[in-house]
Design an enzyme around this catalytic site. Structure first.
Site, PDB file in Angstrom:
ATOM      1  N   LYS A   1       0.215   5.469   8.262  1.00  0.00           N
ATOM      2  CA  LYS A   1       0.895   5.671   6.990  1.00  0.00           C
ATOM      3  C   LYS A   1      -0.193   5.985   5.843  1.00  0.00           C
ATOM      4  O   LYS A   1      -0.093   6.555   5.134  1.00  0.00           O
ATOM      5  CB  LYS A   1       1.764   4.650   6.949  1.00  0.00           C
TER       6      LYS A   1
ATOM      7  N   LYS B   1      -7.618   1.105  -2.842  1.00  0.00           N
ATOM      8  CA  LYS B   1      -7.274   0.743  -1.476  1.00  0.00           C
ATOM      9  C   LYS B   1      -7.291   1.895  -0.540  1.00  0.00           C
ATOM     10  O   LYS B   1      -7.550   1.535   0.486  1.00  0.00           O
ATOM     11  CB  LYS B   1      -5.620   0.165  -1.584  1.00  0.00           C
TER      12      LYS B   1
ATOM     13  N   THR C   1       0.859  -1.088   0.061  1.00  0.00           N
ATOM     14  CA  THR C   1       0.046   0.106  -0.027  1.00  0.00           C
ATOM     15  C   THR C   1       0.816   1.027   0.025  1.00  0.00           C
ATOM     16  O   THR C   1       1.543   1.663   1.072  1.00  0.00           O
ATOM     17  CB  THR C   1      -0.994   0.019   1.166  1.00  0.00           C
TER      18      THR C   1
END
Length: 288
Positions: A240, A172, A97
């Site tokens: 993150k 995502k 990701t």
């Protein structure tokens, strides 16, 4: 069966690479901690390499699952990077990701070198990786995706092309935005139930069968009620991911007020010493 490489053997990559080996693919793995790569080879067979380039040599498909943008650049680029070892026509599949920006940057470099590139972030957590039941959202050329999907399907519950390069990462982000709000709402619901003197397990048994039901509710309510967070997707990694989401929202002019607020709640959890706790640890802010 294909010759394939897998770069990054963390809690996700280790079992994902294992599924490829069990399916009969000829595997070479790389991990920055060589001991983990050696342990993988001892368990699953196959070869472990000293550098990403060495792992990628001769591979038709090179999969990666590392930590962040910088980690991805590091394993792809430079004289020891995967791109330097890949043959023309090979496809790089990134399960990390990361930002859509670094995805497009690396895809351009790959295409100039005659390589395919598919961004393919995953959802489903460690359990999904171990059970081969991941949801995989992909971006890239249709031909590259069609080739790669036949291989990565061994650890997927669903694998779908969402559009051009970067579309997988954007999808995502949608996933993480939705999860952030869901976990906060579930945390508040369980905390409210407890403070109201209700049996939280009984509450979940009832409301999970209606419109409030979710994967998070079914799979995390018990550990949340127990204050057990030593499992699952870490808060540090979620922050993150949410930083990526918030930066992308600024670029496209989208408003993410709840996501921004929950990101700050996760910061509170980090300050409580819970950076490695599961994302369901949001409830720790709300209960005594």
């Amino acid at each position: 069966m294909a010759a394939a490489a897998f770069l990054g053997l963390g809690v996700m990559g280790f079992p994902m690479a294992g599924h490829l080996a069990k399916a009969g693919h000829q595997m070479t793995v790389f991990n920055r901690s060589p001991a983990k790569a050696q342990a993988w080879s001892e368990r699953h067979g196959g070869r472990h390499a000293a550098t990403p380039r060495e792992a990628a040599e001769g591979a038709e498909f090179v999969m990666a699952c590392v930590g962040n943008d910088d980690d991805l650049r590091q394993i792809c680029l430079g004289p020891d990077g995967a791109f330097a070892g890949m043959s023309k026509g090979a496809v790089f599949v990134d399960h990390t990701t990361v930002s859509a920006e670094v995805t497009r940057e690396l895809a351009q470099i790959a295409h100039e070198a005659g390589l395919g590139y598919v961004d393919a972030p995953v959802s489903g957590g460690q359990a999904g990786a171990e059970n081969g039941q991941l949801s995989i959202m992909c971006g890239g050329d249709a031909a590259d995706f069609d080739r790669a999907a036949q291989v990565i399907g061994v650890y997927a519950k669903i694998c779908r092309r969402m559009g051009a390069v970067g579309a997988g990462q954007l999808t995502k982000m949608c996933n993480q935005i939705a999860i952030a709000g869901l976990v906060q709402a579930l945390s508040e619901s369980l905390a409210f139930a407890r403070k109201s003197g209700l049996d939280t397990a009984a509450v979940v048994e009832v409301i999970s069968q209606g419109a409030a039901g979710s994967w998070q509710m079914v799979n995390r309510h018990a550990t949340m009620a127990e204050g057990h967070f030593e499992h699952g997707f870490a808060v540090d990694w979620m922050r993150k991911d949410l930083a990526i989401c918030l930066a992308a929202a600024d670029e496209v002019g989208a408003l993410l007020p709840v996501t921004a607020l929950v990101d700050q709640f996760y910061k509170d959890v980090q300050l409580m010493g819970g950076g490695r706790w599961d994302t369901s640890a949001l409830i720790a802010r709300l209960v005594d």
